[in-house]
Write an enzyme that holds these catalytic residues in place. Structure first.
Site, PDB file in Angstrom:
ATOM      1  N   SER A   1       0.855  -1.185   0.000  1.00 39.87           N
ATOM      2  CA  SER A   1       0.000   0.000   0.000  1.00 39.87           C
ATOM      3  C   SER A   1       0.889   1.231   0.000  1.00 39.87           C
ATOM      4  CB  SER A   1      -0.879  -0.044   1.255  1.00 39.87           C
ATOM      5  OG  SER A   1      -1.710   1.078   1.311  1.00 39.87           O
TER       6      SER A   1
ATOM      7  N   HIS B   1      -5.711   3.155  11.440  1.00 41.35           N
ATOM      8  CA  HIS B   1      -6.129   3.038  10.051  1.00 41.35           C
ATOM      9  C   HIS B   1      -7.458   3.707   9.778  1.00 41.35           C
ATOM     10  CE1 HIS B   1      -7.483   1.514   6.187  1.00 41.35           C
ATOM     11  NE2 HIS B   1      -6.204   1.663   5.900  1.00 41.35           N
TER      12      HIS B   1
ATOM     13  N   HIS C   1      -2.690   0.734  -3.863  1.00 36.17           N
ATOM     14  CA  HIS C   1      -2.326  -0.508  -3.198  1.00 36.17           C
ATOM     15  C   HIS C   1      -2.521  -1.706  -4.130  1.00 36.17           C
ATOM     16  CE1 HIS C   1      -6.445  -1.731  -1.202  1.00 36.17           C
ATOM     17  NE2 HIS C   1      -6.340  -2.208  -2.416  1.00 36.17           N
TER      18      HIS C   1
END
Lengths: 347, 347
Positions: free
Chosen positions: A211, A291, A315
């Site tokens: 990512s 996150h 990603h």
């Protein structure tokens, strides 16, 4: 016109539903890599060299070796190099190479493997982590369509705007296999000793994510926003996964700084992590404060700035079958990559 | 022992999957209301009275009328009362009543309806919003099992710890019908004029949520945390839905303050909103910054404090069939409840 992230030729009769209705409209555009329909499988190979402190001669030699091998017949279509300092304080330089033709990779790989993990190098550890997934087991996502990174560089190009993103579950919905398969993990990783070489054999549906972030095009104010407000939160999340990930199914996480050809740092980074399952990755992504904050910030950022945002995010996620994986470590410390998932000390 | 939120007798052969694997473990406990298996349908009826400024006599009379009707034969098993000031500056007092026997509700309702929306009252508007869902179309969630609110009061009790919560999609997974049905909205709301009474006829799979907070048991520090850090964020989200919800499929939102029997304010509140679909509610919940912050804060709060948290959170969600709904408004302003979903001015 909105497209599905799943290319037409990989659409199958569903036994499992997408998480969003057919009329779902994402709040900002995103794009996916499109391979030629003749590409049924790709190869992605991570070659790592590990040492303490400044690079010993053997590390520099190893990097020269791999560059030479990449340039040889059947070498990769694309590769890049990055570095990070791991939780044990070791420097790691990881070179990732991508092939869109697995026959070429297979023809190329055996001697490279011998060069990389088949012989001792003074004062350094080396490792190889390879996936050779079918395209059904793999997805990508890009915030803008005009700069491919990672595996997408070997694709034929980018899609138009795709539907399956900007909601929890989009990652799964972009993987063609999700149309018919829950992709549950089928086993536990095991250690195999082959002399000094340590191999980890995993199981169907182990998951890899790379990512990435690219702030090289940002102007002063956007750059400040990224570096001051976004990057520290991202780093916190990456450190959490590196140090405490195992309990939630993250075997290993590397927050990498991409290197230029001359070895200097670029304004690109990526996180790369190995997960027990796609579900474990999903749960972390949608519930871990670090996150959730990243996702929320990105949603707001991209919804507001739209195409004028210069920060680039992407990603690639793979859920690999057992026979599509290879993990091999020589003289690496026991927390390196998938070694962290198995017990390496003792008999 | 973990239970499914879907009671055993409502388990069916799935054509649609849960969002989490069978071995999913939520990070904190939650509970759901359990009805007796003989309860196949419940009724929930919202009776609103609306006025500007201080309550006119007609408003007080209306509240006396409804209390008297509730106490009459076949009246509800439980009801509560709450107030809010809407986006047009009107005071609204809403009394919600619940029945676990729809035959009793049906026997009771006709005269109550005439009393409430069948006659003009001086200086006040009145409205009725009723759902009579099957238990397959309905779910609840409670952060602790020892104080039922709303529809759960008429249930037989609470479950043990359930699996389907603390992830995006849990709400859907708790609704028994989700085992086989995407619950997509099947139409658009329409206005029907019956003299001065305005009726809104919706469609299959309109969605209702009542989502409540109870800080009456919190000690000083937890109360401060809730009132200073959580409540303002919640209020922002509620205001967004009230003022700008229509564009994302929220027809109406009321952030209600629950009243005690004597009409004084309690330390309980709830948000109640009508949604175009469960999917629209899901998208807001998981992507709107205000709600993401609430969810993130609650996850952290409940994961950390666990059973020692004194703040109580609950909700109930219904996805109603068209023939399970009734919306009727008399002398209400055009942004009241489901009227906001249709054009009421003009011919």
């Amino acid at each position: 016109m909105m497209e599905s992230a799943i290319p037409l030729h990989l659409e199958t009769a569903r036994t499992r539903h997408k998480r969003v209705p057919d009329d779902y409209q994402p709040p900002y555009p995103s794009f996916v890599a499109r391979y030629k329909p003749t590409v049924s499988r790709v190869a992605m190979a991570y070659f790592g060299v590990q040492y303490r402190g400044t690079a010993p001669l053997a590390a520099t030699d190893a990097l020269k070796d791999i560059a030479r091998l990449f340039a040889s017949e059947n070498g990769p279509s694309h590769w890049d190099q990055a570095r990070y300092v791991d939780q044990s304080g070791f420097e790691n330089v990881v070179t990732v190479a991508y092939w869109n033709d697995v026959a070429r990779f297979d023809a190329w790989f055996a001697p490279a493997r011998e060069v990389w993990t088949g012989r001792q190098r003074e004062g350094v550890g080396t490792f190889i982590e390879v996936l050779r997934p079918t395209v059904e087991r793999h997805e990508t996502l890009f915030s803008s369509p005009d700069r491919a990174e990672g595996v997408a560089v070997i694709a034929n190009g980018m899609s138009g705007e795709v539907q399956e993103h900007a909601y929890w579950g989009g990652m799964r919905d972009r993987i063609p296999l999700s149309q018919t398969d829950a992709m549950a993990p089928a086993g536990a990783p095991e250690l195999i000793r082959d002399g000094a070489r340590l191999r980890v054999v995993a199981y169907d549906n182990l998951c890899l994510i790379r990512s990435g972030q690219d702030w090289s095009d940002t102007g002063a104010s956007e750059r400040k926003l990224y570096l001051d407000d976004v990057e520290p939160v991202l780093r916190q999340g990456m450190n959490f996964l590196r140090d405490d990930g195992l309990a939630i199914g993250c075997y290993a996480n590397r927050y990498m700084q991409v290197l230029a050809a001359d070895g200097s740092a670029t304004e690109k980074s990526y996180g790369q992590s190995w997960w027990r399952s796609l579900a474990a990755l999903e749960r972390w992504a949608e519930s871990h404060p670090t996150h959730v904050r990243i996702f929320g910030a990105a949603m707001k950022y991209l919804s507001t700035l739209g195409p004028s945002a210069k920060l680039r995010l992407y990603h690639e996620v793979t859920v690999a079958a057992a026979d599509e994986q290879l993990f091999e470590y020589l003289n690496c410390h026991p927390k390196t990559g998938m070694l962290a998932a198995v017990e390496t000390v003792g008999a």
